[in-house]
Design an enzyme around this catalytic site. Structure first.
Site, short mmCIF file in Angstrom:
data_model
loop_
_atom_site.label_atom_id
_atom_site.label_comp_id
_atom_site.label_asym_id
_atom_site.label_seq_id
_atom_site.Cartn_x
_atom_site.Cartn_y
_atom_site.Cartn_z
N ASP A 43 140.05 50.13 125.17
CA ASP A 43 139.72 51.28 126.01
C ASP A 43 138.23 51.50 125.85
O ASP A 43 137.77 51.90 124.78
CB ASP A 43 140.50 52.52 125.58
CG ASP A 43 140.26 53.72 126.49
OD1 ASP A 43 139.20 53.76 127.15
OD2 ASP A 43 141.10 54.63 126.52
N HIS A 44 137.45 51.22 126.89
CA HIS A 44 135.99 51.22 126.74
C HIS A 44 135.45 52.59 126.35
O HIS A 44 134.34 52.68 125.82
CB HIS A 44 135.32 50.72 128.02
CG HIS A 44 135.38 51.69 129.16
ND1 HIS A 44 136.41 51.72 130.07
CD2 HIS A 44 134.51 52.66 129.53
CE1 HIS A 44 136.18 52.66 130.96
NE2 HIS A 44 135.04 53.25 130.66
N HIS A 58 142.21 57.27 128.41
CA HIS A 58 140.93 57.86 128.01
C HIS A 58 141.10 59.26 127.42
O HIS A 58 140.63 59.55 126.32
CB HIS A 58 139.98 57.97 129.20
CG HIS A 58 139.62 56.67 129.84
ND1 HIS A 58 139.62 55.47 129.16
CD2 HIS A 58 139.22 56.37 131.10
CE1 HIS A 58 139.25 54.51 129.98
NE2 HIS A 58 139.00 55.03 131.16
N GLU A 98 134.64 62.70 137.75
CA GLU A 98 133.83 61.70 138.43
C GLU A 98 133.47 62.22 139.82
O GLU A 98 134.31 62.83 140.49
CB GLU A 98 134.57 60.38 138.55
CG GLU A 98 134.85 59.69 137.23
CD GLU A 98 135.55 58.36 137.43
OE1 GLU A 98 134.87 57.32 137.32
OE2 GLU A 98 136.75 58.37 137.72
N THR A 138 132.74 41.18 133.89
CA THR A 138 132.06 40.18 133.06
C THR A 138 130.55 40.23 133.26
O THR A 138 129.78 40.25 132.29
CB THR A 138 132.59 38.78 133.39
OG1 THR A 138 134.00 38.75 133.17
CG2 THR A 138 131.92 37.73 132.51
#
Length: 515
Positions: free
Chosen positions: A203-204, A266, A242, A38
């Site tokens: 899904d960002h 993703h 990553e 948030t």
């Protein structure tokens, strides 16, 4: 360096779009608002929308969580907007925006508390003129999804008030289930309370401009689509790497692993954008239908066409790091994979015979998400000179789409090296988003939050799609669970994964693109 010419300024584009895509008055209700998501992502994204003129004048945010944060929540969110959103503290719109941010403390499994929430929202409607429109955002651990949805239904907060331009929607964060059975059960639970058109499974990755640009690149340019098939393309690679580890999330990652955490959502979304047929429109149902067709056309993935990895101690950016089994709250003999590589094929007329290679992992050599389209090699006899030279410098044409970081697209092609001989070399033509359109502080949630407020589900998952991808991944999870790996850890942190991953491509006469 990009040589792209932009014929309209980004500011002018935003101004014209904001008038067309401004939602109705509403309250964004964030369950789990005390969490990192948030502060770092959602509130900065909402404020970016406010900066650009996309939010309605009658708008408010209500954070909901268990801790008593009423006195500190707005100021804490302001701090997050400044630090996480690249915003100046004295910016004119910031203080009025923060004035519309409020907080409500409750336990998510407390039946009586939902009546208090309902009353709080009614008071905010009266104060801010938000007309009882709600976007419930579930930024909570998956075990709370069913409870929250069920109580919203029980207290009739799932139904919009009667009349035009009134709505209630819910956004649900991943993971949406941990296998096919749990995903179906969760879908059933949510659909008991909300109609499918009210549900936005987020899904960002799909909020990233470079992901959305895959469709524009393919379907708005006449020079690419006719060669986007098995006649011209040799293979496709998708890498989601990553350099970080699990960031203190041992219990979560022990129950997830790379296949669940990245590949099922993703990476499968990226694959569908690359492989789908042209939709009849960019309406939500048309795009979703083509994506589901891709996933259903993927042949069952044999465990022999997969590689599992787990990182051991190594060096990342010149600094020593511990192995996965030494991470906090990770089992010392854990079988959880931190790396997954797959070889799969799509059995349809466009892609039959073209292998898709997928890899995703933690603690790899660098952070990069990239899609590589490698074309077939042309006949090279023409370029061989009397001494058999000239063609050595020619490599296959490649289109690489960089999702993150350094967002952009590169095209590799052959060119003659200046001089009296017919010598050739591969060169790259690069397009950079930052060079062409300027650097952006957007985090990807802006587009998705705006679409949810507008009721546009194009970039969100439908239950059919969720179940289609889980149906591909679940058999692999079951097979892996029955066949423990004896050599974990099998790659050092700071490398590109286990040797078996390179061997998988080598057996096909190919190798991973160097990133």
């Amino acid at each position: 360096m990009s040589t792209t010419q932009v014929n309209i300024s980004p500011e002018a584009m935003k101004a014209s779009q904001s008038l067309e895509r401004r939602p109705d008055p509403c309250i964004v209700v964030i369950f789990g608002a005390s969490g990192d998501l948030t502060k770092r992502k959602l509130l900065p994204a909402l404020y970016h929308l406010e900066q650009s003129g996309f939010l309605p004048e009658n708008f408010a945010v209500l954070g909901v969580a268990r801790r008593s944060l009423e006195a500190t929540f707005p100021a804490d969110m302001k701090d997050g907007i400044i630090k996480g959103g690249g915003v100046e503290e004295n910016e004119a719109k910031l203080a009025p925006f923060v004035d519309r941010v409020q907080y409500y403390a409750m336990n998510f499994d407390d039946d009586a508390a939902y009546e208090g929430l309902k009353k709080k929202l009614a008071e905010m409607d009266e104060k801010f003129g938000t007309k009882a429109n709600r976007l419930f955002y579930l930024a909570v651990a998956p075990e709370y999804f069913s409870d929250i949805v069920s109580y919203l239904g029980k207290h009739e907060m799932n139904k919009p008030v009667e009349g035009a331009n009134h709505w209630v929607r819910t956004v649900i964060e991943k993971p949406f289930g941990h296998d096919l059975e749990s995903a179906r059960a969760l879908n059933d639970e949510v659909n008991k309370v909300f109609d499918e058109h009210q549900i936005f499974r987020i899904d960002h990755y799909l909020g990233k401009e470079t992901v959305q640009n895959i469709l524009v690149f393919r379907f708005a340019n006449g020079i690419f689509e006719h060669v986007w098939n098995r006649n011209y393309i040799d293979h496709v690679e998708i890498t989601a790497a990553e350099s970080i580890g699990i960031e203190g999330r041992g219990p979560f990652y022990e129950g997830a692993g790379a296949l669940r955490d990245v590949v099922q959502n993703h990476v499968m979304e990226l694959l569908s954008f690359v492989a789908m047929e042209p939709p009849v429109s960019f309406e939500a149902d048309a795009v979703r239908n083509e994506k589901v067709k891709v996933w259903k056309a993927i042949q069952p993935i044999h465990p022999a066409d997969t590689v599992r990895g787990q990182y051991g101690p190594g060096n990342v950016d010149g600094k020593p790091v511990i192995g996965y089994r030494q991470e906090d709250r990770v089992h010392p003999r854990s079988q959880t994979e931190t790396y997954a590589a797959l070889r799969l094929e799509i059995e349809n007329w466009r892609w039959a015979g073209v292998p898709f290679y997928i890899r995703a992992g933690k603690r790899l050599a660098k952070r990069v998400t990239e899609i590589t389209i490698q074309f077939k090699q042309p006949p090279l006899l023409l370029f061989k000179g009397h001494e058999g030279k000239g063609a050595e410098g020619i490599k296959p044409n490649v289109i690489s789409m960089r999702i993150q970081p350094d967002e952009g697209i590169a095209l590799r092609f052959a060119a003659k090296v200046p001089g009296p001989n017919m010598s050739m070399s591969s060169v790259n033509m690069n397009f950079s988003y930052a060079d062409a359109f300027g650097a952006s502080s957007a985090n990807g949630y802006e587009r998705l939050l705006l679409d949810a407020m507008l009721g546009d589900g194009t970039l969100f998952a439908h239950r059919d799609g969720v179940e289609a991808t889980w149906s591909l991944i679940t058999p692999l999870l079951e097979a892996w669970a029955k066949d423990p790996v004896k050599d974990f850890p099998n790659y050092a942190a700071g490398t590109w994964g286990p040797a078996a991953s390179d061997a998988m491509l080598k057996s096909d006469g190919r190798k991973w693109r160097k990133l």
